[in-house]
Write an enzyme that holds these catalytic residues in place. Structure first.
Site: not given
Lengths: 402, 402
Positions: A90, A92, A286, A324, A326, A329, A356
């Site tokens: 970004d 700033g 984002d 899930c 991940c 999980c 997760h």
């Protein structure tokens, strides 16, 4: 280098491919936020594992600590944080704007006191470009003013929003000029024969402002298009406005953004917001929500949100989401265990929850990409809402029973 | 199940193999400390990667939070924290003893106020065995009193040390009896024909106390040997005594411990202490030093200690130790970056430092195992001290230039 290929559309939703200096990004995609040069609680390896391919760095924070000299000496932000894939920074602008009374916005730039040591500092479009150039981010953002939704209870008037938007436009031009002088100018200004010379340049995105006023948004977009950018972002949303205003502006602006350039909705949002954004034609997102909420025990799942600190999970042997894949999980870490870790402030509690949540966000984006490819995006959206509304174990969908 | 095979000796140093219910451990080995059911900042996967094969859990802390019911419901401590390899638990004795004036030691056990909520609690040998049985740790420790080195400036007298040691012996017998009644009795008390029936029992270790008095240490060991245990630990060291006392007691007790049972030096220590301990015939070590120091920016390396927060590393592009193969070093994370992460309190800063320190400790143990195997342990020790004395980048070896 920036190349955006629009591979497929389904309604307004777009399936694209973004090629940047540090790699290729399949869009739509979510970008985890790495404020201080690290996505909180995550390692680069774990970010790759959850499916992240582009992350965001905060120019303001990295400028203050450790400063651009150090990062430049380490080979730019990629060398510093050992993330080999693309990075967007970004400008700033949002962070200095968030300092409230500690900053003063003038035509030249923003004067403010460093929140670290009180030093009097000045951030301008030129300085922001210099910093982002030093960081060597694949995508730099123009320095802009984020038009507030309200100030001390007073809604921003049309006049105020217009003045703010015009200031951002002037800063956008100064950003573009400064970026060019750093050898980073957009190729749109150059002849095709010089393309080889500019292959390793980074991209610069403009930011559409204009508050809650669609005509000001149009004017902002027209001005930015005239200046010329590699991509376009929608700024000034998720700043406290009612959801219907957010949706109204999103649905007005997104389809009007140039078709063959990437589109980025800044700082948004919940899983529902991501689906809404993709439906409106957004490519990049984002937000700190998945990472920040994880550390506070707020987990996102296909079947609604799970508030991990609720007493009901005290001895629950199930993972956050049994479906899930991940590490948290699939690794079999129970709700009981992660709740315990967070209660006793063990770092692993923040880590497993963050893994997760980011995995959920990035899987959601992957599913949307697949749905667009197969022309089933509307079916996906319907199923998404049914699933999310089901609730974890039949909880009320808004989690209010927690 | 506990089987200890003494594979090779080199001087007093021993190369062994410990087979426990959850796997085999090559000794000598260092056990990272997982106070609340997690080794601070580490995941189970990372622990495996740095070479950990047995970790320590704190009975006292897990008893208070989340309590044995939850952990038992989750399948014991292995099911709770998803660590598939062996676990040793302490007895809680050291933690209640560390509460100082908040606890009262009586023959029956220790009365104390919970540091969490002030509840009045009682920990006894029987309760400690019950908890460790519920945790299902591969190695349980007897409940003992850690004899202090000094109390408010007064050195512990021989009489005090003897009374304390005798109390620990009586508690050791009660621990053994309670452990047996839980179906966990040591096979030494059973006929060889019943070996198959007791295959899945866990191990119980006795703890040699006796303060700084070698004859009391002998008496303690004789008493414990008579009771019968699967392994023997040296307790009551690293409690504030001068290093020469620690070395004197270690060198006196270690070689006298039973040859064909594992030997464990509790709560020790620095890399130099580990080398000294192995030289004296120790097989197992635990200490919070590598994990706690990592979070404070104190890194252990082959060439001495590196104080990461020192300004000299501010823009240093080198990893902590260029010769190290841990994720932090081989991944190319610079001293500058990790210093920055720790300054801004990013979790990744604690993580990378912890990974490095544990990798260093476990690699050191691996190198000692190899040296014993090849009969070159004394050469190893010489080189170890030369290397450690060299200092990081030619720093003074004690790191005092930092």
């Amino acid at each position: 280098m920036l190349k955006y290929e629009l591979l497929k559309t389904d309604g307004q939703a777009r399936r694209g491919r973004l090629t940047l200096n540090h790699g290729t990004v399949e869009t739509p995609i979510f970008m985890p936020v790495g404020t201080y040069g690290a996505v909180k609680a995550m390692s680069p390896r774990e970010l790759e594992e959850v499916g992240a391919r582009i992350i965001l760095g905060n120019t303001f924070h990295l400028w203050l600590r450790p400063g651009t000299k150090v990062i430049q000496a380490l080979g730019g932000l990629h060398g510093f944080n050992r993330w080999p894939h693309p990075i967007l920074t970004d400008s700033g602008g949002f962070q200095v704007w968030s300092l409230g009374k500690l900053r003063k916005i003038e035509e030249h730039g923003v004067h403010f006191a460093s929140p670290i040591n009180g030093d009097r500092l000045l951030l301008t479009p030129e300085e922001s470009m210099r910093i982002q150039h030093a960081l060597n981010s694949d995508i730099a953002m123009v320095f802009d003013e984020c038009t507030p939704y309200e100030t001390e209870g007073q809604l921003t008037t049309r006049d105020e929003a217009e003045r703010s938007m015009q200031l951002s436009l002037r800063w956008a031009r100064r950003s573009r000029d400064a970026f060019e002088q750093l050898g980073q100018g957009p190729s749109i200004q150059r002849g095709g024969d010089r393309d080889t010379l500019t292959e390793d340049r980074n991209a610069l995105f403009g930011i559409v402002q204009g508050g809650m006023f669609t005509d000001l948004r149009d004017e902002s977009l027209a001005g930015l298009t005239e200046i010329g950018f590699d991509g376009f972002a929608i700024g000034g949303l998720s700043v406290g406005e009612p959801k219907e205003d957010m949706v109204r502006i999103l649905n007005h602006v997104a389809p009007r953004l140039p078709q063959h350039k990437p589109r980025y909705l800044m700082g948004v949002g919940t899983p529902e917001d991501l689906v809404r954004g993709v439906a409106a034609g957004i490519d990049l997102f984002d937000c700190v929500l998945p990472t920040r909420n994880a550390r506070n025990g707020w987990l996102f799942t296909r079947f609604g949100d799970l508030k991990l600190r609720n007493a009901r999970w005290f001895n629950d042997p199930r993972p956050i989401d049994p479906g899930c894949s991940c590490y948290a999980c699939a690794g079999g870490f129970s709700r009981a265990y992660i709740q315990h870790l967070q209660k006793v402030n063990e770092i692993l509690g923040a880590r497993l929850a963050t893994i997760h949540n980011l995995h959920y966000y990035l899987t959601l984006m992957q599913e949307m990409r697949s749905a667009i490819e197969t022309g089933t995006f509307q079916d996906f959206v319907t199923r998404f809402h049914v699933d999310r509304g089901r609730g974890v174990d039949g909880d009320r969908p808004d989690g209010s029973s927690d």
